[in-house]
Design a protein around this motif. Structure first.
Motif, PDB file in Angstrom:
ATOM      1  N   MET A   9      53.200  85.679  20.228  1.00 17.62           N
ATOM      2  CA  MET A   9      52.457  84.445  20.495  1.00 17.62           C
ATOM      3  C   MET A   9      53.318  83.222  20.198  1.00 17.62           C
ATOM      4  N   PHE A  10      54.064  83.261  19.099  1.00 16.20           N
ATOM      5  CA  PHE A  10      54.916  82.135  18.741  1.00 16.20           C
ATOM      6  C   PHE A  10      55.973  81.882  19.809  1.00 16.20           C
ATOM      7  N   LYS A  11      56.486  82.943  20.390  1.00 20.80           N
ATOM      8  CA  LYS A  11      57.536  82.805  21.407  1.00 20.80           C
ATOM      9  C   LYS A  11      56.977  82.427  22.775  1.00 20.80           C
ATOM     10  N   LYS A  12      55.802  82.938  23.097  1.00 20.98           N
ATOM     11  CA  LYS A  12      55.244  82.772  24.438  1.00 20.98           C
ATOM     12  C   LYS A  12      54.514  81.450  24.637  1.00 20.98           C
ATOM     13  N   LYS A  13      53.810  80.992  23.626  1.00 22.70           N
ATOM     14  CA  LYS A  13      52.946  79.829  23.786  1.00 22.70           C
ATOM     15  C   LYS A  13      53.584  78.577  23.208  1.00 22.70           C
ATOM     16  N   SER A  14      53.431  77.479  23.916  1.00 22.64           N
ATOM     17  CA  SER A  14      53.927  76.218  23.374  1.00 22.64           C
ATOM     18  C   SER A  14      52.955  75.688  22.321  1.00 22.64           C
ATOM     19  N   ASP A  15      51.667  75.887  22.512  1.00 27.22           N
ATOM     20  CA  ASP A  15      50.655  75.494  21.539  1.00 27.22           C
ATOM     21  C   ASP A  15      49.980  76.749  21.001  1.00 27.22           C
ATOM     22  N   ILE A  16      50.072  76.933  19.707  1.00 26.07           N
ATOM     23  CA  ILE A  16      49.460  78.095  19.074  1.00 26.07           C
ATOM     24  C   ILE A  16      47.984  77.754  18.825  1.00 26.07           C
ATOM     25  N   ASP A  17      47.084  78.683  19.030  1.00 26.52           N
ATOM     26  CA  ASP A  17      45.669  78.360  18.990  1.00 26.52           C
ATOM     27  C   ASP A  17      44.845  79.420  18.268  1.00 26.52           C
ATOM     28  N   TYR A  18      43.594  79.508  18.621  1.00 27.45           N
ATOM     29  CA  TYR A  18      42.649  80.392  17.938  1.00 27.45           C
ATOM     30  C   TYR A  18      43.024  81.871  18.017  1.00 27.45           C
ATOM     31  N   GLU A  19      43.778  82.278  19.039  1.00 27.67           N
ATOM     32  CA  GLU A  19      44.161  83.694  19.120  1.00 27.67           C
ATOM     33  C   GLU A  19      45.012  84.088  17.918  1.00 27.67           C
ATOM     34  N   ALA A  20      45.961  83.250  17.576  1.00 29.46           N
ATOM     35  CA  ALA A  20      46.799  83.525  16.407  1.00 29.46           C
ATOM     36  C   ALA A  20      45.954  83.476  15.139  1.00 29.46           C
ATOM     37  N   GLY A  31      45.200  92.132   3.510  1.00 28.35           N
ATOM     38  CA  GLY A  31      46.277  91.930   2.537  1.00 28.35           C
ATOM     39  C   GLY A  31      47.647  92.284   3.083  1.00 28.35           C
ATOM     40  N   HIS A  32      47.899  91.976   4.336  1.00 29.25           N
ATOM     41  CA  HIS A  32      49.190  92.272   4.972  1.00 29.25           C
ATOM     42  C   HIS A  32      50.318  91.596   4.193  1.00 29.25           C
ATOM     43  N   PRO A  33      51.430  92.303   3.969  1.00 30.21           N
ATOM     44  CA  PRO A  33      52.515  91.740   3.154  1.00 30.21           C
ATOM     45  C   PRO A  33      53.178  90.487   3.746  1.00 30.21           C
ATOM     46  N   LYS A  34      53.057  90.261   5.032  1.00 36.66           N
ATOM     47  CA  LYS A  34      53.691  89.093   5.648  1.00 36.66           C
ATOM     48  C   LYS A  34      52.687  87.992   6.000  1.00 36.66           C
ATOM     49  N   MET A  35      51.486  88.086   5.461  1.00 41.81           N
ATOM     50  CA  MET A  35      50.448  87.120   5.853  1.00 41.81           C
ATOM     51  C   MET A  35      50.828  85.690   5.507  1.00 41.81           C
ATOM     52  N   VAL A  36      51.394  85.451   4.340  1.00 40.18           N
ATOM     53  CA  VAL A  36      51.735  84.080   3.945  1.00 40.18           C
ATOM     54  C   VAL A  36      52.873  83.554   4.814  1.00 40.18           C
ATOM     55  N   ASP A  37      53.885  84.370   5.058  1.00 40.56           N
ATOM     56  CA  ASP A  37      54.994  83.955   5.917  1.00 40.56           C
ATOM     57  C   ASP A  37      54.494  83.556   7.301  1.00 40.56           C
ATOM     58  N   HIS A  38      53.657  84.379   7.870  1.00 35.18           N
ATOM     59  CA  HIS A  38      53.144  84.099   9.214  1.00 35.18           C
ATOM     60  C   HIS A  38      52.173  82.919   9.213  1.00 35.18           C
ATOM     61  N   PHE A  39      51.416  82.780   8.140  1.00 35.73           N
ATOM     62  CA  PHE A  39      50.503  81.640   8.065  1.00 35.73           C
ATOM     63  C   PHE A  39      51.296  80.332   8.060  1.00 35.73           C
ATOM     64  N   VAL A  40      52.318  80.267   7.229  1.00 35.03           N
ATOM     65  CA  VAL A  40      53.148  79.055   7.152  1.00 35.03           C
ATOM     66  C   VAL A  40      53.804  78.792   8.508  1.00 35.03           C
ATOM     67  N   GLN A  41      54.289  79.819   9.147  1.00 39.92           N
ATOM     68  CA  GLN A  41      54.893  79.668  10.472  1.00 39.92           C
ATOM     69  C   GLN A  41      53.867  79.146  11.479  1.00 39.92           C
ATOM     70  N   LEU A  43      51.143  77.377  10.814  1.00 40.41           N
ATOM     71  CA  LEU A  43      50.801  76.009  10.465  1.00 40.41           C
ATOM     72  C   LEU A  43      51.898  75.043  10.924  1.00 40.41           C
ATOM     73  N   GLU A  44      53.155  75.445  10.767  1.00 40.13           N
ATOM     74  CA  GLU A  44      54.273  74.632  11.271  1.00 40.13           C
ATOM     75  C   GLU A  44      54.171  74.469  12.782  1.00 40.13           C
ATOM     76  N   HIS A  45      53.906  75.560  13.453  1.00 39.62           N
ATOM     77  CA  HIS A  45      53.786  75.560  14.914  1.00 39.62           C
ATOM     78  C   HIS A  45      52.629  74.657  15.351  1.00 39.62           C
ATOM     79  N   ALA A  46      51.505  74.776  14.679  1.00 41.26           N
ATOM     80  CA  ALA A  46      50.337  73.954  15.014  1.00 41.26           C
ATOM     81  C   ALA A  46      50.622  72.475  14.758  1.00 41.26           C
TER      82      ALA A  46
END
Length: 88
Positions: A9-20, A31-41, A43-46
């Motif tokens: 989704m990060f690579k394909k979409k210019s605007d990240i939205d509700y799907e992410a 409790g996925h181990p990469k949840m915080v990393d992906h959340f921060v990414q 939020l940056e994208h948004a």
């Protein structure tokens, strides 16, 4: 699989939205181990998106994150649009 879905989704979409947001919500719930990393990414994208209201989908998830995510989110605040920071 969840991480790969978000990365696509990060690579394909210019605007990240509700799907992410839905994928992140699942990652947080299990409790996925990469949840915080992906959340921060996400939020940056948004924050860079043309439609800043997309940030709503991510801001609402902050309360569900573990406490160790707070410093990373706080460090990100200066780079986010003011209206998104006001929501946080």
């Amino acid at each position: 699989m969840l991480s790969e879905s978000l990365e696509a989704m990060f690579k394909k979409k210019s605007d990240i939205d509700y799907e992410a947001s839905s994928v992140l919500e699942t990652m947080i719930r299990i409790g996925h181990p990469k949840m915080v990393d992906h959340f921060v990414q996400a939020l940056e994208h948004a924050g860079r998106a043309k439609q800043t209201h997309y940030g709503y989908w991510f801001v609402r998830l902050i309360a569900e994150l573990p406490a160790d995510a707070v410093p990373r989110i706080e460090a990100l605040l200066p780079s986010l649009p003011e209206n998104m920071v006001d929501q946080i």
